[in-house]
Structures are given as structure tokens and as C-alpha cells.
Design a protein around this motif. Structure first.
Motif, mmCIF file in Angstrom:
data_model
loop_
_atom_site.group_PDB
_atom_site.id
_atom_site.type_symbol
_atom_site.label_atom_id
_atom_site.label_comp_id
_atom_site.label_asym_id
_atom_site.label_seq_id
_atom_site.Cartn_x
_atom_site.Cartn_y
_atom_site.Cartn_z
ATOM 1 N N GLY A 39 0.661 -1.266 0.172
ATOM 2 C CA GLY A 39 -0.161 0.271 0.024
ATOM 3 C C GLY A 39 0.779 1.526 -0.123
ATOM 4 O O GLY A 39 0.168 2.370 0.013
ATOM 5 N N GLN A 40 1.978 1.124 -0.146
ATOM 6 C CA GLN A 40 2.822 2.529 0.070
ATOM 7 C C GLN A 40 3.583 2.538 -1.271
ATOM 8 O O GLN A 40 3.682 1.556 -2.262
ATOM 9 C CB GLN A 40 4.302 2.108 0.872
ATOM 10 N N TRP A 41 3.842 3.773 -1.749
ATOM 11 C CA TRP A 41 4.415 4.324 -2.913
ATOM 12 C C TRP A 41 5.812 5.156 -2.898
ATOM 13 O O TRP A 41 5.879 5.944 -1.899
ATOM 14 C CB TRP A 41 3.391 5.119 -3.770
ATOM 15 N N THR A 42 6.827 4.722 -3.848
ATOM 16 C CA THR A 42 7.993 5.520 -3.689
ATOM 17 C C THR A 42 8.085 6.801 -4.465
ATOM 18 O O THR A 42 8.019 6.106 -5.724
ATOM 19 C CB THR A 42 9.068 4.585 -3.715
ATOM 20 N N VAL A 43 8.399 7.872 -4.262
ATOM 21 C CA VAL A 43 8.340 8.838 -5.099
ATOM 22 C C VAL A 43 9.661 9.671 -4.800
ATOM 23 O O VAL A 43 9.835 10.013 -3.421
ATOM 24 C CB VAL A 43 7.024 9.866 -5.169
ATOM 25 N N SER A 44 10.537 10.249 -5.669
ATOM 26 C CA SER A 44 11.688 10.958 -5.495
ATOM 27 C C SER A 44 12.176 11.798 -6.757
ATOM 28 O O SER A 44 11.738 11.291 -7.829
ATOM 29 C CB SER A 44 12.669 10.454 -4.722
ATOM 30 N N SER A 62 16.342 26.441 -7.320
ATOM 31 C CA SER A 62 15.744 26.859 -6.234
ATOM 32 C C SER A 62 14.225 27.119 -6.406
ATOM 33 O O SER A 62 13.790 27.471 -7.326
ATOM 34 C CB SER A 62 16.062 28.293 -5.697
ATOM 35 N N GLY A 63 13.431 26.443 -5.471
ATOM 36 C CA GLY A 63 11.726 26.667 -5.619
ATOM 37 C C GLY A 63 11.272 25.703 -6.447
ATOM 38 O O GLY A 63 10.145 25.838 -6.815
ATOM 39 N N LEU A 64 12.029 24.550 -6.869
ATOM 40 C CA LEU A 64 11.268 23.408 -7.372
ATOM 41 C C LEU A 64 10.370 22.612 -6.462
ATOM 42 O O LEU A 64 10.699 22.471 -5.264
ATOM 43 C CB LEU A 64 12.224 22.477 -7.721
ATOM 44 N N LYS A 65 9.148 22.355 -7.118
ATOM 45 C CA LYS A 65 8.083 21.738 -6.283
ATOM 46 C C LYS A 65 7.564 20.436 -7.045
ATOM 47 O O LYS A 65 7.508 20.693 -8.282
ATOM 48 C CB LYS A 65 6.955 22.844 -6.175
ATOM 49 N N ALA A 66 7.275 19.278 -6.322
ATOM 50 C CA ALA A 66 6.758 18.250 -6.982
ATOM 51 C C ALA A 66 5.514 17.808 -6.081
ATOM 52 O O ALA A 66 5.614 17.855 -5.079
ATOM 53 C CB ALA A 66 7.815 17.201 -7.003
ATOM 54 N N ASP A 67 4.504 17.195 -6.672
ATOM 55 C CA ASP A 67 3.325 16.931 -5.919
ATOM 56 C C ASP A 67 3.197 15.373 -6.430
ATOM 57 O O ASP A 67 3.519 14.995 -7.733
ATOM 58 C CB ASP A 67 2.090 17.535 -6.432
ATOM 59 N N ALA A 68 2.873 14.767 -5.596
ATOM 60 C CA ALA A 68 2.565 13.113 -5.610
ATOM 61 C C ALA A 68 1.360 12.726 -5.233
ATOM 62 O O ALA A 68 0.834 13.254 -4.360
ATOM 63 C CB ALA A 68 3.712 12.428 -4.761
ATOM 64 N N TYR A 69 0.807 11.940 -5.982
ATOM 65 C CA TYR A 69 -0.782 11.601 -5.849
ATOM 66 C C TYR A 69 -0.707 9.942 -5.800
ATOM 67 O O TYR A 69 0.049 9.203 -6.617
ATOM 68 C CB TYR A 69 -1.547 11.944 -6.749
ATOM 69 N N ALA A 70 -1.666 9.354 -5.043
ATOM 70 C CA ALA A 70 -1.808 8.015 -4.864
ATOM 71 C C ALA A 70 -3.248 7.694 -5.066
ATOM 72 O O ALA A 70 -4.221 8.440 -4.480
ATOM 73 C CB ALA A 70 -1.477 7.385 -3.619
#
Length: 122
Positions: free
Chosen positions: A16-21, A28-36
Motif C-alpha cells: 500500500g506504499q508508493w515511493t516517489v523522489s 531553487s523553488g522546485l516543487k513536486a506533487d505526488a498522488y496516490a
């Protein structure tokens, strides 16, 4: 994006876990969103993994589900911060002519590229 795949039950991961990186190359200021997307447990789900290595600019491929199984998820992990995932998506039987699978492509500038491909089948 460097990694996005179903966590295996080795180490500290549990079902049930997900790995994201990803990697920050000085921006500077980079952003990432992860969804499951979560669902009630599906019995008989297996996760298969394959490591593809090449000296070509692009590495990857399709990791197939066993006959009679359907894709319920998948993902990929590039081995080096210089590599980037450019495709990680379902590959349906209508595309492959065989059975469902997970399509992965990674690119990079190192002399050798390695990507781990994952497919979850149920």
C-alpha cells in the motif's frame, strides 16, 4: 522525476506504499506533487521488477503481466540523478499485441543508463 513506483515489501516498505523522489539540480523553488489512488485490497496482486541497462541515450521497455492478469499499477526508478524518467504508463494488450504491461523510458547523459521497471498485476 527520478522515481515513482509501488514500494516492495522489502526493508521498511509495507503493501500500500508508493515511493516517489526527484532531483534538484540547483534550481531553487522546485516543487513536486505526488498522488496516490487507493482502492479496497485486490487479492492476488503481484509486483514484478526488471532492471534495464544500456549505453543508448534512451533505456526502458515494457514489463508484461503474466497471461490472464491485468495491470493495476506500475512505475520506474532511474539509478542516477543525471537520468530522468520520460515515460511511465500502462501498456495495454491492444498496444502490445500480447498482454497488459507497464511502459517505461528514461534518458540521461551518463555513458550507461539504468532504470528499474515495476508492474503490479492483478
Amino acid at each position: 522525476m527520478g522515481k515513482s513506483y509501488p514500494a516492495t515489501t522489502t526493508g521498511t516498505a509495507v503493501p500500500g506504499q508508493w515511493t516517489v523522489s526527484g532531483y534538484d539540480h540547483g534550481q531553487s523553488g522546485l516543487k513536486a506533487d505526488a498522488y496516490a489512488v487507493c482502492a479496497f485490497p485486490i487479492t492476488g496482486v503481484t509486483t514484478n521488477r526488471y532492471t534495464a541497462t544500456t549505453s543508448d541515450y534512451v533505456t526502458g521497455g515494457v514489463l508484461m503481466c503474466p497471461p490472464g492478469k491485468k495491470v493495476v499499477g506500475g512505475g520506474a526508478a532511474s539509478a542516477y540523478s543525471e537520468d530522468s524518467l520520460v515515460a511511465s504508463r500502462p501498456a495495454l494488450a491492444a498496444e502490445t499485441g500480447k498482454t497488459d504491461g507497464w511502459w517505461v523510458q528514461a534518458i540521461g547523459l551518463r555513458p550507461e543508463r539504468t532504470v528499474e521497471m515495476y508492474v503490479a498485476c492483478g
